[in-house]
Each structure stands twice: as structure tokens, then as C-alpha cells.
Design a protein around this motif. Structure first.
Motif, PDB file in Angstrom:
ATOM      1  N   THR A  81       0.979  -1.390  -0.091  1.00 49.91           N
ATOM      2  CA  THR A  81       0.014  -0.058  -0.096  1.00 49.91           C
ATOM      3  C   THR A  81       0.893   1.340   0.061  1.00 49.91           C
ATOM      4  O   THR A  81       2.166   1.278   0.109  1.00 49.91           O
ATOM      5  CB  THR A  81      -0.877   0.057   1.242  1.00 49.91           C
ATOM      6  OG1 THR A  81      -0.038   0.157   2.468  1.00 49.91           O
ATOM      7  CG2 THR A  81      -1.934  -1.216   1.225  1.00 49.91           C
ATOM      8  N   THR A  83       0.193   5.125   1.755  1.00 56.87           N
ATOM      9  CA  THR A  83      -0.765   5.838   2.666  1.00 56.87           C
ATOM     10  C   THR A  83      -0.143   7.067   3.056  1.00 56.87           C
ATOM     11  O   THR A  83       1.039   7.395   3.555  1.00 56.87           O
ATOM     12  CB  THR A  83      -0.841   4.943   4.036  1.00 56.87           C
ATOM     13  OG1 THR A  83      -1.365   3.800   3.537  1.00 56.87           O
ATOM     14  CG2 THR A  83      -1.904   5.550   5.059  1.00 56.87           C
ATOM     15  N   SER A 108      -1.676  -2.592  -4.026  1.00 57.55           N
ATOM     16  CA  SER A 108      -3.150  -2.843  -3.458  1.00 57.55           C
ATOM     17  C   SER A 108      -3.654  -1.725  -3.728  1.00 57.55           C
ATOM     18  O   SER A 108      -4.319  -1.274  -4.610  1.00 57.55           O
ATOM     19  CB  SER A 108      -3.285  -3.704  -2.459  1.00 57.55           C
ATOM     20  OG  SER A 108      -2.628  -3.048  -1.348  1.00 57.55           O
ATOM     21  N   SER A 109      -3.790  -0.975  -2.574  1.00 61.04           N
ATOM     22  CA  SER A 109      -4.463   0.210  -2.578  1.00 61.04           C
ATOM     23  C   SER A 109      -3.878   1.565  -1.811  1.00 61.04           C
ATOM     24  O   SER A 109      -2.528   1.363  -1.180  1.00 61.04           O
ATOM     25  CB  SER A 109      -5.824   0.032  -1.565  1.00 61.04           C
ATOM     26  OG  SER A 109      -6.539  -0.978  -1.943  1.00 61.04           O
ATOM     27  N   THR A 111      -4.279   5.245  -0.141  1.00 57.63           N
ATOM     28  CA  THR A 111      -5.173   6.067   0.547  1.00 57.63           C
ATOM     29  C   THR A 111      -4.190   7.630   0.985  1.00 57.63           C
ATOM     30  O   THR A 111      -3.266   7.385   1.469  1.00 57.63           O
ATOM     31  CB  THR A 111      -5.394   5.558   2.046  1.00 57.63           C
ATOM     32  OG1 THR A 111      -6.306   4.285   1.623  1.00 57.63           O
ATOM     33  CG2 THR A 111      -6.513   6.407   2.823  1.00 57.63           C
ATOM     34  N   ALA A 124      -2.661   1.996  -9.324  1.00 56.47           N
ATOM     35  CA  ALA A 124      -2.982   1.079  -8.298  1.00 56.47           C
ATOM     36  C   ALA A 124      -3.335  -0.157  -8.755  1.00 56.47           C
ATOM     37  O   ALA A 124      -4.499  -0.095  -9.835  1.00 56.47           O
ATOM     38  CB  ALA A 124      -3.762   1.541  -7.078  1.00 56.47           C
ATOM     39  N   THR A 126      -5.754  -2.398  -7.002  1.00 52.82           N
ATOM     40  CA  THR A 126      -7.150  -2.488  -6.671  1.00 52.82           C
ATOM     41  C   THR A 126      -7.751  -1.238  -6.270  1.00 52.82           C
ATOM     42  O   THR A 126      -8.808  -0.984  -7.092  1.00 52.82           O
ATOM     43  CB  THR A 126      -7.264  -3.148  -5.208  1.00 52.82           C
ATOM     44  OG1 THR A 126      -6.126  -4.361  -5.397  1.00 52.82           O
ATOM     45  CG2 THR A 126      -8.694  -3.452  -4.741  1.00 52.82           C
ATOM     46  N   SER A 127      -7.396  -0.044  -5.421  1.00 45.38           N
ATOM     47  CA  SER A 127      -8.360   1.042  -5.292  1.00 45.38           C
ATOM     48  C   SER A 127      -7.528   1.972  -4.774  1.00 45.38           C
ATOM     49  O   SER A 127      -6.223   2.076  -4.349  1.00 45.38           O
ATOM     50  CB  SER A 127      -9.319   0.798  -4.290  1.00 45.38           C
ATOM     51  OG  SER A 127      -8.777   0.609  -2.952  1.00 45.38           O
ATOM     52  N   ILE A 128      -7.979   3.336  -5.081  1.00 43.88           N
ATOM     53  CA  ILE A 128      -7.538   4.743  -4.725  1.00 43.88           C
ATOM     54  C   ILE A 128      -8.469   5.360  -3.683  1.00 43.88           C
ATOM     55  O   ILE A 128      -9.579   5.573  -4.423  1.00 43.88           O
ATOM     56  CB  ILE A 128      -6.749   5.320  -5.732  1.00 43.88           C
ATOM     57  CG1 ILE A 128      -5.711   4.675  -6.452  1.00 43.88           C
ATOM     58  CG2 ILE A 128      -6.394   6.773  -5.241  1.00 43.88           C
ATOM     59  CD1 ILE A 128      -5.330   5.201  -7.620  1.00 43.88           C
ATOM     60  N   THR A 129      -8.199   5.906  -2.579  1.00 39.68           N
ATOM     61  CA  THR A 129      -9.328   6.654  -1.741  1.00 39.68           C
ATOM     62  C   THR A 129      -8.447   8.038  -1.468  1.00 39.68           C
ATOM     63  O   THR A 129      -7.433   8.169  -0.965  1.00 39.68           O
ATOM     64  CB  THR A 129      -9.640   5.958  -0.673  1.00 39.68           C
ATOM     65  OG1 THR A 129     -10.408   4.865  -0.850  1.00 39.68           O
ATOM     66  CG2 THR A 129     -10.584   6.743   0.196  1.00 39.68           C
ATOM     67  N   ALA A 142      -6.791   3.139 -10.978  1.00 46.19           N
ATOM     68  CA  ALA A 142      -6.956   2.064 -10.416  1.00 46.19           C
ATOM     69  C   ALA A 142      -7.617   0.750 -10.958  1.00 46.19           C
ATOM     70  O   ALA A 142      -8.282   1.245 -12.128  1.00 46.19           O
ATOM     71  CB  ALA A 142      -8.236   2.296  -9.095  1.00 46.19           C
ATOM     72  N   GLY A 149     -11.174  -2.128 -10.462  1.00 47.85           N
ATOM     73  CA  GLY A 149     -10.678  -1.087  -9.263  1.00 47.85           C
ATOM     74  C   GLY A 149     -11.668   0.058  -9.184  1.00 47.85           C
ATOM     75  O   GLY A 149     -12.415   0.226 -10.018  1.00 47.85           O
TER      76      GLY A 149
END
Length: 166
Positions: A81, A83, A108-109, A111, A124, A126-129, A142, A149
Motif C-alpha cells: 500500500t 498511505t 493493492s490500495s 489512501t 494502483a 485495486t483502489s485509490i481513496t 485503479a 478497481g
């Protein structure tokens, strides 16, 4: 667009190719850095961490191009990740550095925490927040491998970095 649209299919294929091109298998020889990049100034290059994840917590990261507008940074996190969390979490461009030339390859992700300021292109798996008030000068892409994603925004300022100079 849906995943079956030609434009979406082409975009996912391009994201997948870029993501795979930034992996350690394709770009070996990365310099190892601490997991927490806060307080560091780094120069153009390829960076990774043995633990597989990177964070910016409790300070800012400065990317110093040393006057080279074509300088490129690639941060590899192929199995984990990225972060950014408060109290301070800003990526600062210095001496000609350009957001378009910064790449974060995330396994993976990612944040980006409340109020944090991120720069570069996040690729990414999987995901981006982007949490409330976080900003991004770059692109959030993503679904590099999983093709399902998601990018989640919450009252964010996002500006697309210009074209890469390379």
C-alpha cells in the motif's frame, strides 16, 4: 463508460501496461528507502521498500529535480500500500520537478488522508481513496490488474498533471 466500451477497454489496457512496466521485474535496481518517507528529500530515481509499502506520515516528502525539468521518480510498492496521513502529509515539488513525471506503482490500495496534498500518477492494482479535503496534482488510476478497481473521492481537488516530458 462501461468496461465493455472500446475507450474503457483501451484505457484499462494502457493502465495495465504502465503498471507492469513499473514493477521490480521490469525495472530492477531500485534504491531502498524507509517505509515512512516523511522528512526526506529525494532526487530523481527508482525507489522501493523491503516491506513493500510506503507512507508519508508526520512530515512532508520533497522531490528535488535539481533543475532538470525532465527528472523522473518511480516509487514501487508491488505487493502492498501507499498511505498519506496527517498531521502533515504533503509531496512537495522542488527545483523544476513536475507532477507528470512522478509515478507511484501500488500493489493493492492507496489512501490519501484528510487534507493531504499528493502529486504524481498513482497506478494502483485495486483502489485509490482520497479522503475529505485531500488533493491530487496528477492522475488516480485503479484496476491495473484486477480490472475492477475503484477511485473514491470525497470533496477533493484533483488536477491532471501535464504530459510526461520523457
Amino acid at each position: 463508460y462501461t468496461a465493455t466500451d472500446p475507450q474503457a477497454t483501451a484505457a484499462l489496457a494502457s493502465l495495465n501496461a504502465a503498471y507492469l512496466a513499473a514493477t521490480p521485474a521490469m525495472l530492477p535496481g531500485a534504491a531502498s528507502v524507509n517505509e515512512n518517507l516523511a522528512g526526506l528529500t529525494v532526487y530523481p530515481g527508482l525507489y522501493t521498500n523491503a516491506a513493500g509499502s510506503l507512507e508519508i506520515t508526520g512530515g512532508n516528502l520533497t522531490l528535488d529535480a535539481q533543475g532538470d525539468a525532465n527528472a523522473v521518480w518511480i516509487f514501487q510498492m508491488p505487493s502492498s500500500t501507499l498511505t498519506l496521513t496527517t498531521p502533515t502529509c504533503e509531496v512537495i515539488l522542488a527545483n523544476g520537478a513536475q507532477a507528470a513525471n512522478v509515478f507511484w506503482q501500488v500493489g493493492s490500495s492507496a489512501t490519501i488522508g484528510v487534507g493531504c496534498a499528493m502529486v504524481g500518477n498513482i497506478l494502483a492494482d485495486t483502489s485509490i481513496t482520497l479522503d475529505n479535503g485531500a488533493s491530487l496534482d496528477g492522475r488516480a488510476l485503479a484496476g491495473a490488474v484486477v480490472s475492477s478497481g475503484a477511485v473514491t473521492l470525497d470533496d477533493n481537488a484533483v488536477s491532471a498533471a501535464g504530459a510526461c516530458s520523457q
